[in-house]
Design a protein around this motif. Sequence first.
Motif, PDB file in Angstrom:
ATOM      1  N   UNK A 114     -70.656  42.071  77.319  1.00  0.00           N
ATOM      2  CA  UNK A 114     -69.289  42.754  77.940  1.00  0.00           C
ATOM      3  C   UNK A 114     -69.348  44.170  78.228  1.00  0.00           C
ATOM      4  N   UNK A 115     -70.072  45.115  77.025  1.00  0.00           N
ATOM      5  CA  UNK A 115     -70.092  46.421  77.269  1.00  0.00           C
ATOM      6  C   UNK A 115     -70.892  46.936  78.406  1.00  0.00           C
ATOM      7  N   UNK A 116     -72.056  45.999  78.731  1.00  0.00           N
ATOM      8  CA  UNK A 116     -72.798  46.333  79.842  1.00  0.00           C
ATOM      9  C   UNK A 116     -72.244  46.301  81.063  1.00  0.00           C
ATOM     10  N   UNK A 117     -70.999  45.426  81.162  1.00  0.00           N
ATOM     11  CA  UNK A 117     -70.386  45.037  82.292  1.00  0.00           C
ATOM     12  C   UNK A 117     -69.073  46.108  82.559  1.00  0.00           C
ATOM     13  N   UNK A 118     -68.826  46.888  81.581  1.00  0.00           N
ATOM     14  CA  UNK A 118     -67.711  47.718  81.634  1.00  0.00           C
ATOM     15  C   UNK A 118     -68.177  48.912  82.717  1.00  0.00           C
ATOM     16  N   UNK A 119     -69.604  49.110  83.186  1.00  0.00           N
ATOM     17  CA  UNK A 119     -69.857  50.035  83.844  1.00  0.00           C
ATOM     18  C   UNK A 119     -69.221  49.696  85.687  1.00  0.00           C
ATOM     19  N   UNK A 120     -69.018  48.516  85.720  1.00  0.00           N
ATOM     20  CA  UNK A 120     -68.375  47.838  87.035  1.00  0.00           C
ATOM     21  C   UNK A 120     -66.914  47.353  86.638  1.00  0.00           C
ATOM     22  N   UNK A 121     -66.348  47.762  85.539  1.00  0.00           N
ATOM     23  CA  UNK A 121     -65.062  46.887  85.384  1.00  0.00           C
ATOM     24  C   UNK A 121     -64.203  46.961  86.294  1.00  0.00           C
ATOM     25  N   UNK A 162     -69.613  32.847  83.316  1.00  0.00           N
ATOM     26  CA  UNK A 162     -70.673  33.330  82.331  1.00  0.00           C
ATOM     27  C   UNK A 162     -69.868  34.126  81.218  1.00  0.00           C
ATOM     28  N   UNK A 163     -69.091  34.989  81.489  1.00  0.00           N
ATOM     29  CA  UNK A 163     -68.364  35.946  80.520  1.00  0.00           C
ATOM     30  C   UNK A 163     -67.791  35.024  79.561  1.00  0.00           C
ATOM     31  N   UNK A 164     -67.116  33.984  80.079  1.00  0.00           N
ATOM     32  CA  UNK A 164     -66.264  33.082  78.957  1.00  0.00           C
ATOM     33  C   UNK A 164     -67.493  32.427  78.051  1.00  0.00           C
ATOM     34  N   UNK A 165     -68.323  31.769  78.831  1.00  0.00           N
ATOM     35  CA  UNK A 165     -69.315  31.267  77.611  1.00  0.00           C
ATOM     36  C   UNK A 165     -70.088  32.063  76.781  1.00  0.00           C
ATOM     37  N   UNK A 166     -70.219  33.468  77.132  1.00  0.00           N
ATOM     38  CA  UNK A 166     -70.853  34.439  76.042  1.00  0.00           C
ATOM     39  C   UNK A 166     -69.858  34.620  75.047  1.00  0.00           C
ATOM     40  N   UNK A 167     -68.697  34.830  75.357  1.00  0.00           N
ATOM     41  CA  UNK A 167     -67.495  34.959  74.232  1.00  0.00           C
ATOM     42  C   UNK A 167     -67.427  33.652  73.509  1.00  0.00           C
ATOM     43  N   UNK A 202     -59.583  40.259  82.295  1.00  0.00           N
ATOM     44  CA  UNK A 202     -58.878  39.669  81.274  1.00  0.00           C
ATOM     45  C   UNK A 202     -59.516  39.159  80.200  1.00  0.00           C
ATOM     46  N   UNK A 203     -60.659  38.449  80.329  1.00  0.00           N
ATOM     47  CA  UNK A 203     -61.257  37.994  79.439  1.00  0.00           C
ATOM     48  C   UNK A 203     -61.870  39.161  78.314  1.00  0.00           C
ATOM     49  N   UNK A 204     -62.316  40.158  79.127  1.00  0.00           N
ATOM     50  CA  UNK A 204     -63.173  41.196  78.347  1.00  0.00           C
ATOM     51  C   UNK A 204     -61.945  42.129  77.496  1.00  0.00           C
ATOM     52  N   UNK A 205     -60.802  42.328  78.072  1.00  0.00           N
ATOM     53  CA  UNK A 205     -59.545  42.856  77.323  1.00  0.00           C
ATOM     54  C   UNK A 205     -59.215  41.866  76.166  1.00  0.00           C
TER      55      UNK A 205
END
Length: 203
Positions: free
Chosen positions: A119-126, A77-82, A135-138
Amino acid sequence: MDHLVRYLQASGELTDNVAMGRRKLFTREDVLNKTIPVFWKHGLAETSVQDLEQVTGVRKSGLYAEFKDKEDLFVASMRQYFDVLTARGALTKQPLGWGNVEGFLKVCYGSWGQKGCFSVNSMREFADLPPKARQIMIANKTKAYQLLIDNLTAARGEVGDNESLADVIITFFCGICLEQNLSRDRAQVTKKIERFMKLIRGI
């Protein structure tokens, strides 16, 4: 076939296969477009498999035939988002410059029915995210940082510290994305972005 899908959904018999034919009733892209807003809103830890079954209309067995587990689905899902954001090209449109910087900030308006940035919302549980998701987020933050520098250099030349200004822009972006959780309306966000753009263009 639509009638069959609705019937199977209503009867609770929708799986990843049609009996005997074993043909999938869903596409990977469709599943991801439905799971992105759920993970975005609730995070990985607070999203249950039952939540994913409900939003996709696909049973756990079907989901796990396509994805290894919930964590793998989150990574996809994160990969699809980016991938979608990259295709929109907020920071790569020609000519490079201030317009792209403003376009990048307006990503905070959100998508998939959600405000802010997944991605920003997901940083709370990074720290608790799967390594691949981290790795995808970074990697995408690093890419955005370099693209911001390229756009700032196109707009300002080599004058000034474009690297530090890119850092400031990313920090502002993260903050304004988090503010979306306070239910700010778009007009308020737009005014804040416009004021910020005037400020950094004057530096």
